[in-house]
Design a protein around this motif. Structure first.
Motif, PDB file in Angstrom:
ATOM      1  N   GLY A   1      -0.586   2.659   0.974  1.00 46.72           N
ATOM      2  CA  GLY A   1      -0.893   2.470  -0.432  1.00 46.72           C
ATOM      3  C   GLY A   1      -1.735   3.575  -1.038  1.00 46.72           C
ATOM      4  O   GLY A   1      -1.839   3.674  -2.251  1.00 46.72           O
ATOM      5  N   LEU A   2      -2.345   4.416  -0.213  1.00 44.74           N
ATOM      6  CA  LEU A   2      -3.165   5.496  -0.744  1.00 44.74           C
ATOM      7  C   LEU A   2      -2.558   6.881  -0.519  1.00 44.74           C
ATOM      8  O   LEU A   2      -3.244   7.889  -0.542  1.00 44.74           O
ATOM      9  CB  LEU A   2      -4.582   5.439  -0.118  1.00 44.74           C
ATOM     10  N   GLU A   3      -1.246   6.923  -0.372  1.00 44.11           N
ATOM     11  CA  GLU A   3      -0.568   8.190  -0.132  1.00 44.11           C
ATOM     12  C   GLU A   3      -0.753   9.197  -1.275  1.00 44.11           C
ATOM     13  O   GLU A   3      -0.653  10.399  -1.059  1.00 44.11           O
ATOM     14  CB  GLU A   3       0.940   7.959   0.106  1.00 44.11           C
ATOM     15  N   ILE A   4      -1.070   8.714  -2.484  1.00 44.82           N
ATOM     16  CA  ILE A   4      -1.302   9.609  -3.620  1.00 44.82           C
ATOM     17  C   ILE A   4      -2.415  10.615  -3.324  1.00 44.82           C
ATOM     18  O   ILE A   4      -2.460  11.699  -3.879  1.00 44.82           O
ATOM     19  CB  ILE A   4      -1.592   8.815  -4.911  1.00 44.82           C
ATOM     20  N   LEU A   5      -3.323  10.255  -2.423  1.00 45.75           N
ATOM     21  CA  LEU A   5      -4.439  11.146  -2.088  1.00 45.75           C
ATOM     22  C   LEU A   5      -3.970  12.410  -1.372  1.00 45.75           C
ATOM     23  O   LEU A   5      -4.715  13.386  -1.294  1.00 45.75           O
ATOM     24  CB  LEU A   5      -5.461  10.413  -1.215  1.00 45.75           C
ATOM     25  N   LYS A   6      -2.770  12.409  -0.858  1.00 49.71           N
ATOM     26  CA  LYS A   6      -2.251  13.564  -0.122  1.00 49.71           C
ATOM     27  C   LYS A   6      -1.727  14.664  -1.031  1.00 49.71           C
ATOM     28  O   LYS A   6      -1.253  15.673  -0.541  1.00 49.71           O
ATOM     29  CB  LYS A   6      -1.152  13.129   0.850  1.00 49.71           C
ATOM     30  N   ARG A   7      -1.776  14.491  -2.322  1.00 49.15           N
ATOM     31  CA  ARG A   7      -1.262  15.493  -3.264  1.00 49.15           C
ATOM     32  C   ARG A   7      -1.991  16.793  -3.148  1.00 49.15           C
ATOM     33  O   ARG A   7      -3.130  16.926  -2.950  1.00 49.15           O
ATOM     34  CB  ARG A   7      -1.382  15.005  -4.691  1.00 49.15           C
TER      35      ARG A   7
END
Length: 94
Positions: free
Chosen positions: A88-94
């Motif tokens: 759910g926190l994959e957005i942090l990998k941007r």
């Protein structure tokens, strides 16, 4: 991802005088899709924001914070290359 750590260089009373425009600035950062989380440090010596985007744009935006403009706080911007997250926190990998 960026960790924006702001530290008050003036009193919390002075910070409170600029809190409303600062919070409007924070809300605009969320609206732009740059800010993911934010909050006060404990004890209240400043705050922290988690941000994504291009470094130059984030730095320019920080320079426009009313806390920066009025010399209330100084920012430390740390770039973090996130490699692992919980689901759910994959957005942090941007």
């Amino acid at each position: 991802m960026f960790i924006l750590s702001l530290t008050y260089v003036k009193s919390t009373e002075e910070a409170d005088k600029h809190m409303e425009p600062h919070m409007a600035w924070v809300k605009e950062g969320y609206a732009k899709g740059w800010f993911l989380a934010s909050g006060r440090k404990v004890p209240r010596t400043g705050g922290v924001l988690l941000a994504i985007g291009e470094r130059a744009a984030i730095e320019a935006y920080v320079a426009a914070d009313p806390f920066t403009i009025h010399g209330v706080a100084e920012y430390d911007i740390t770039e973090l290359a996130v490699t692992t997250t919980v689901k759910g926190l994959e957005i942090l990998k941007r």
